[in-house]
Design an enzyme around this catalytic site. Structure first.
Site, PDB file in Angstrom:
ATOM      1  CE  LYS A 108      -0.229   1.004   4.490  1.00 21.25           C
ATOM      2  NZ  LYS A 108      -0.949   0.946   5.766  1.00 21.25           N
ATOM      3  CB  THR A 109       3.626   1.649   1.535  1.00 20.23           C
ATOM      4  OG1 THR A 109       3.583   2.019   3.179  1.00 20.23           O
ATOM      5  CG2 THR A 109       5.087   3.536   1.556  1.00 20.23           C
ATOM      6  CG  ASP A 113      -1.380   5.032   5.484  1.00 20.60           C
ATOM      7  OD1 ASP A 113      -1.955   3.384   5.226  1.00 20.60           O
ATOM      8  OD2 ASP A 113      -0.031   4.849   5.856  1.00 20.60           O
ATOM      9  CD  GLU A 114      -2.230   2.309   8.888  1.00 21.26           C
ATOM     10  OE1 GLU A 114      -3.399   1.301   9.021  1.00 21.26           O
ATOM     11  OE2 GLU A 114      -1.053   1.586   9.151  1.00 21.26           O
ATOM     12  CD  GLN A 165      -3.288  -4.720   8.654  1.00 24.21           C
ATOM     13  OE1 GLN A 165      -2.787  -4.107   9.440  1.00 24.21           O
ATOM     14  NE2 GLN A 165      -3.202  -4.762   7.428  1.00 24.21           N
ATOM     15  NE  ARG A 193       1.920  -6.927  11.041  1.00 23.71           N
ATOM     16  CZ  ARG A 193       1.522  -6.243   9.720  1.00 23.71           C
ATOM     17  NH1 ARG A 193       1.934  -5.183   9.661  1.00 23.71           N
ATOM     18  NH2 ARG A 193       0.559  -6.345   9.679  1.00 23.71           N
TER      19      ARG A 193
END
Length: 829
Positions: A72-73, A256-257, A296, A663
């Site tokens: 995504k980044t 973001d997030e 998340q 992760r």
DNA sequence: ATGGAAATACTTTTT
DNA sequence: GTATTTCCAT
């Protein structure tokens, strides 16, 4: 998102990490127009179809549902670069909002890799930093000094304590912590004190505390964390001219997030994009891109609402949604486990991560007898992986649910000599000496900042006692001025003894001198140095022979180094700028960006192998490691005790598990301890209910059961019984409730023995603890009890069970207490 | 006003 | 068990 380990080879797993073909933009503008199309196209190379679509989309609001590790980044940065390359947006018109400063720094860097120095003109920051920037620019409109103070949670609790005292409220009955969190929740919902008082079901106490608290903040020219957002929203709503300025300024806004945004942040975004403005002549709406993953969302406890992401399409009717499900981080085994765990959450939009990277190694499972054994296993495996697999300490992360769990791990890592680093925990800026030093700086920058002024009034001890302080505060109150202003007129304040006046005058001269120094152009480091010197703070610590004070000196030296570094990086920055930086740092920001595992590459010194990273699951969000240990899979530890009773909280815990599992890039370990010492006493914990959701075929159980459980199940001796934890044993898997995923209705825990049907249930749970303890009374709501010091009371609520059971008991005149039954002298009547 | 001893609460997770 | 808070003696 974060790529601490880009340098690690991950065979064939990572097409998204191929070097990008876009050359940095040169300053020669003549070729710019001609190159534009080519540049824009080059940005699409190496992207998969949905990623490409997400970069290309324009016009209507865009929601990118980005699973863990789906690049995504990369998509966000390429999208920004693409917007610039096509000329639709200029760099100064970009506002990219992330969750942490570290994420912001990384994004800025990665955009800079694509577009060069143009990145400097963009705003890439956290919600909080962006709001500080706006508020400082518009401070006059909101009635703040330009050097307003930013209060952290501890500061606001201090202020709330002051307020409750002033209101003559029982601080026992109304603890600052509780009031603070309720006020925070109101601010997250943009409810100001007036609105709250007007609302039907307002609590009178809360309403008056809130009103007075807010008033005191205003008087002190201070804002708390929640105010940063709320007051920015209020600013934009109350001043159309200001709002228009920022709407013209920001033509592309990216968040973001997004799953972690609260209502206030949601409204802020709407205000900035202009979606709230329905007038004919309104500024055209900014391009809006939000990225998030409902799975998340782990900050609901702090006011984040998944609603914002789930309802995006309803909030923005012409919105486009793009799903990124291909994962470039982990093996299929890891993803399958994560998918399996998260799939048990109710009311979730289906999403399945996949990869073409192959199955990879099995997940390794381990059941330890206690947390020391668990830690020993972790250390031993890290060591073994180093020998067999070339894994460096820096490649490894160990996660746990609560910070307290780091202790056992640290002990073992020290013992075996593995280098490690704990991220988070007692945060640097929360240490007492740091808070004291920063309080001085705040009081210097903002003379009305009473909370910080009063904090250091008598630190180090200079003979100004509670009485003098109270008299000064009373005088300030009567004159309707801040305590800082009252200090300027101490001589007029009644009721202070002559010695007190002298001391206060001395303090006043001290502060005046320091302010003159700061006003005279001294940088933050110099001012800090003067503070530590002139106050005698440092001298006092140096004179002490307490080893803790020696480390305090070191911490202050580190703060000074931070200030010096700041001066070099921002030569124009003043004290307020420095304080802004200091106020908004987070745990995750302290994770070194690159140096963790670097250097061991070709030619690098062999010693530089990086260090094992220890952190909570929350802090781990957004990071990735080749090898991950997720420890403490016990009901009561993870999921945490306090979430067992509530399905929503349990769902959040499950998302936390999902975050933890995803992760890992190559190897994943899950472990639990049958007995864990918490609050000084060992308790037995059953396997986490989440373990049962990990498909058994994905796991290589190195040890399936604790010695205790093996014995209880009828095993014939210690350790030996392959029957106990070898293959076919009646391991952890529960047959009786495999389908129950919510678990709200059933008792929070049961002994292993209950499940395997062997020995009868023990009468007193937790009696297996080595330390035999006094019987814990079995209580029910409504029971009458006596307490050795509070007297008679009635049980109004129960939380948890077994040795960690907590009872909420109403004690008439003594109010309602939460009592940990194991420790409290309560007797059932 | 200060320092030390004793009691007492504490543990989620944090911008 | 630990960090903080409260109380008491000086």
């Amino acid at each position: 998102m974060t790529t601490l380990f880009d340098d690690l080879p991950l065979r064939g797993l990572d097409p998204a990490r191929l070097p990008t073909a876009v050359p940095p933009r040169t300053d020669d503008d003549s070729g710019w127009q001609a190159d534009r199309a080519a540049r824009a196209d080059a940005l699409l190379e190496g992207l998969n179809p949905p990623q490409r679509e997400a970069v290309l989309h324009h016009g209507s609001p865009l929601l990118i549902v980005a699973g863990a590790g789906s690049g995504k980044t990369r998509v966000l940065t390429h999208r920004i670069a693409h917007q610039l390359a096509t000329g639709r947006v200029r760099p100064s018109e970009v506002l990219a909002i992330t969750f942490t400063n570290k994420a912001a720094a990384e994004m800025r860097e990665r955009v800079a890799d694509l577009v060069g120095s143009a990145a400097r003109a963009m705003w890439v920051s956290t919600f909080h930093s962006a709001c500080v920037r706006i508020l400082r620019r518009e401070h006059a409109a909101v009635g703040l000094r330009s050097s307003f103070s930013i209060y952290d949670a501890a500061d606001s609790q201090r202020l709330i304590t002051l307020v409750t005292r002033e209101l003559d409220l029982d601080t026992k009955k109304f603890p600052a912590k509780g009031l603070a969190s309720r006020i925070s929740a109101l601010k997250d919902e943009l409810v100001d004190p007036e609105a709250y008082a007007r609302s039907g079901d307002a609590d009178d106490v809360l309403a008056s505390v809130y009103a007075r608290y807010q008033d005191r903040l205003r008087q002190a020219s201070a804002v708390d964390f929640d105010d940063l957002i709320m007051r920015t929203v209020q600013l934009l709503q109350a001043h159309p001219g200001v709002a228009e300025h920022y709407r013209r300024r920001f033509r592309s806004i990216l968040v973001d997030e997004y799953q972690d945004t609260n209502h206030a942040q949601y409204v802020l975004v709407r205000e900035l994009t202009g979606h709230g403005d329905v007038r004919e002549d309104a500024v055209p709406r900014a391009e809006l891109t939000v990225v998030g993953d409902a799975d998340q969302s782990i900050y609901a406890f702090r006011g984040a609402t998944i609603r914002n992401i789930l309802e995006f399409e309803a909030d923005y009717p012409d919105a486009r949604t793009i799903l990124l499900e291909q994962n470039y981080r982990s093996t299929q085994t890891i993803l399958s486990a994560a998918n399996a765990v998260i799939s048990h959450n109710p009311g979730r939009k289906p999403k399945r991560l996949w990869t073409d990277a192959g199955a990879g190694a099995k997940i390794v499972g381990y059941v330890a007898d206690n947390e020391h054994e668990e830690a020993r296993f972790v250390a031993q495996e890290i060591d073994r992986l180093g020998d067999d697999d070339g894994v460096r300490p820096g490649d490894v992360a160990v996660f746990y649910r609560t910070n307290a769990q780091s202790r056992a791990l640290e002990e073992v890592l020290i013992r075996v000599g593995l280098p490690y680093k704990v991220v988070g925990g007692t945060r640097f800026y929360e240490r007492r000496e740091i808070k004291d030093a920063v309080a001085y700086l705040r009081a210097i920058a903002n003379p009305d900042d009473d909370v910080n002024l009063r904090r250091v009034l008598n630190v180090p001890k200079r003979g100004i006692g509670d009485r003098s302080e109270a008299m000064l505060a009373a005088f300030a109150e009567r004159e309707r001025i801040s305590v800082g202003a009252a200090l300027e007129r101490v001589e007029e304040a009644p009721g202070i003894g002559s010695r007190g006046v002298t001391q206060l005058q001395g303090f006043r001269e001290l502060m005046t001198g320091l302010r003159e120094l700061a006003a005279g152009g001294a940088g933050p480091a110099e001012v800090l140095g003067a503070v530590l010197d002139r106050t005698g703070y440092l001298a006092e610590l140096r004179a002490s022979d307490d080893p803790q004070d020696a480390s305090r000196v070191e911490n202050l030296a580190e703060l000074h180094a931070v200030a010096t570094e700041f001066e070099q990086a921002e030569p124009d920055g003043d004290l307020a700028d420095f304080l802004e930086r200091v106020s908004l740092v987070a745990d995750a920001d302290q994770i070194p960006a690159e140096d963790v595992a670097d250097g061991a590459a070709e030619g690098g010194p062999r010693e530089d192998q990086g260090v094992v990273t220890l952190m909570t699951l929350h802090t781990a969000k957004g990071l990735e490691f080749p090898v991950v240990f997720v420890t403490g899979w016990e009901d009561g530890t993870f999921p945490h005790m306090r979430s067992l009773a509530d399905p929503d909280q349990l769902a959040e815990e499950r998302r936390l598990a999902y975050v933890g599992l995803t992760r890992a890039r190559r190897r994943l370990y899950i472990s639990r301890a049958a007995v864990r010492t918490a609050w000084g006493a060992p308790n037995e914990f059953p396997a986490s209910r989440f373990l049962a959701d990990v498909p058994d075929e994905l796991v290589d159980w190195r040890r399936r059961e604790s010695s205790m459980a093996a014995l209880r199940a009828g095993g014939s001796g210690w350790g030996g019984g392959a029957s106990a934890w070898g293959r076919g044993g009646g391991g952890y898997r529960r047959d009786d409730d495999g389908g129950s995923v919510i678990g709200s209705g059933r008792p929070p825990r049961r002994a292993d023995a209950d499940r395997s049907g062997g020995t009868p249930p023990r009468t007193a749970r937790g009696s297996s603890s080595p330390k035999a303890s006094a019987p814990i009374p079995t209580l029910a709501v409504g029971d009458r009890v006596t307490h050795d010091s509070y007297g008679m009371g009635r049980v109004v609520a129960l939380e948890g069970s077994g040795p960690n059971a907590v009872a909420k008991v109403e004690f008439g005149t003594h109010g309602t207490k939460r009592l940990l039954l194991r420790y409290s002298p309560v007797t059932k009547l």
